[in-house]
Design a protein around this motif. Sequence first.
Motif, short mmCIF file in Angstrom:
data_model
loop_
_atom_site.label_atom_id
_atom_site.label_comp_id
_atom_site.label_asym_id
_atom_site.label_seq_id
_atom_site.Cartn_x
_atom_site.Cartn_y
_atom_site.Cartn_z
N ARG A 1 0.90 -1.14 0.00
CA ARG A 1 -0.13 0.18 -0.06
C ARG A 1 0.73 1.12 0.00
O ARG A 1 0.60 2.31 -0.78
N LYS B 1 1.92 1.82 -3.45
CA LYS B 1 0.87 2.38 -4.25
C LYS B 1 0.59 4.06 -3.80
O LYS B 1 0.41 4.86 -4.91
N VAL B 2 0.77 4.13 -2.55
CA VAL B 2 0.69 5.71 -2.22
C VAL B 2 1.83 6.38 -3.11
O VAL B 2 1.57 7.52 -3.56
N SER C 1 3.44 5.68 -5.85
CA SER C 1 3.32 5.73 -7.26
C SER C 1 1.97 6.76 -7.51
O SER C 1 2.25 7.32 -8.41
N ASN C 2 0.99 6.82 -6.59
CA ASN C 2 0.02 7.79 -6.89
C ASN C 2 0.54 9.31 -6.76
O ASN C 2 0.09 10.03 -7.77
N ALA D 1 -5.66 4.35 3.39
CA ALA D 1 -4.14 4.14 3.62
C ALA D 1 -3.80 4.65 4.79
O ALA D 1 -4.55 5.66 5.34
#
Lengths: 269, 281
Positions: free
Chosen positions: A9, A12-13, A15-16, A93
Amino acid sequence: MDTNFNFSRFLKVISNEWCLNWKKVLLFWGVVVALFIGYFAYQGLIQKEIITIYSAFWTAILTMSILQGFYLQIYFREFLSKKKTTSLLLLPASRNETFWAKLLLSFIPYVIIFIMITLIGLEWLKMQNEWVRQANEFDEWRLRDFHRFYQTFDLEGDEFRIFSIMFLVWIFSASIHLFSIVSFKKWAAVKSIVLIFGVIVGASLATFVTYFLFTGSFPVYAFPGERLFTNDGGAYFMLLYPISAYCYGMFFSLFLMFISYVKYNEKTI
Amino acid sequence: MIAIKNLYFTYNKRDKLFEDLNLTLSEGHIYGLLGKNGTGKTTLLSLVSGLLFPVEGKIGVLGKNPEKRQVDFLQNLFLVSEEFDVPDVSLKKYAMLFASFYPHFDAEQYDHYLKEFDVNVNTTMHKMSMGQRKKAYISFALACNTRVLLMDEPTNGMDIPSKAQFRKLIASVASKNRCIVISTHQVRDLENLIDAIVVLDEHQIIFNESIDAISEKLSFVAYNGTNSGTQFLYEETAALGGKGIAKNDSDIPSRVNIELLFNGIVAEKEQITDLFTDKNR
């Protein structure tokens, strides 16, 4: 543990954040690098002035630390608007993941740009200065000054010192700006400046007191950054003073960072 | 599913917004949260979603404390706020970036909702009108399939056909294990959609009843000219006639006029709410 921090996660954060901000990041640092190159080129090629590596290093450090604040706002911009704060706080998250992702993303480009400016940029400056020196006749003080730079900062032997200073400057700048972003709603710029002076004065006082406790006397500057007269002939000063100044700088910065983290966790709209 | 007990909240020390507010919302319902401007509808939704913290009292959502903003809580709650952040990416990219945070997100549903709303998935959000953005955001919210869906003025900025489409989609996503709360002042948008009404006024929840209970207890009457003797609990008159709320003495459920009911509750709170107290059930 999974609720507090989950590595996939976290990625993911990251990458975002990167996907949403890469244009701003590249634009920001592109402008910074262009300004530095432009400034050095103007000094060397048009003004035909030798640029001291010492002064170039500190110009880079000081400018970068100021710009770091603006840069951090790209990642912590949420707190500048209610809409953005809402979407950040409701993202599924953990607070650890979002906080460290943002901090990491603000640190990495800083390091990359810093390395570019200090190592590549200063090596380039050496060459440029050599051209300037060969093409012009300088008076004696300039030549002496020019040689002193190499002695002041030998980039091949001083990596640890340079990167220690770089890290301290980053964490000092980041902690002040982060604290200001999460804490101040009104008069943020003024309060931040007061905070900067407060931290510098606090760290300096603590350093002086530490020095006094160890040596029984206060350090006295002849002129800033050069030499001081002490009872011990400078031995304590050369070691104790920079180490304690560094430690107190780190301590105050980490303390502010910790408070910012707590405030980040308790942030509401 | 959502339980609020003795909630006290204020933005500053002088003006309290909520005092001793109690509310229980269950799954399987679509609630209409109504209230005058400034009564705290948006604040209440923010408290439920953990964006604000109560000064006193307790809030429980899905058995969790919203203040902690735990990941599994956030994965099961979506707030469609009145104003929301619009990143400079296409709707496709938006879903790619954010959908993976919601374990029950359904990409097919997302495409379907966008199609229903007539929004192009490849359009950049910055280039959309406010109404288009709202429809895109609602499509994403619905496709996340969260157990709690909170919507604050969702139809603001939508054109008339889109409002009808919105009602259709919300009705289609209602399920037994989902709780949907829609806060709005455009009460007509909720006609034939919600199955319970919650009214917020004077720092508290003054009314929380199902549409079935309301239609059993109250009848909503419209008349032309003058009132022919009906005893109204609340009445609104106009030049050519009027309308009012009366006690429903028949066994036939009435059709609820939400706007009239809301005005009646605010104006004649006790007369109407007394009918729903235990002794009158």
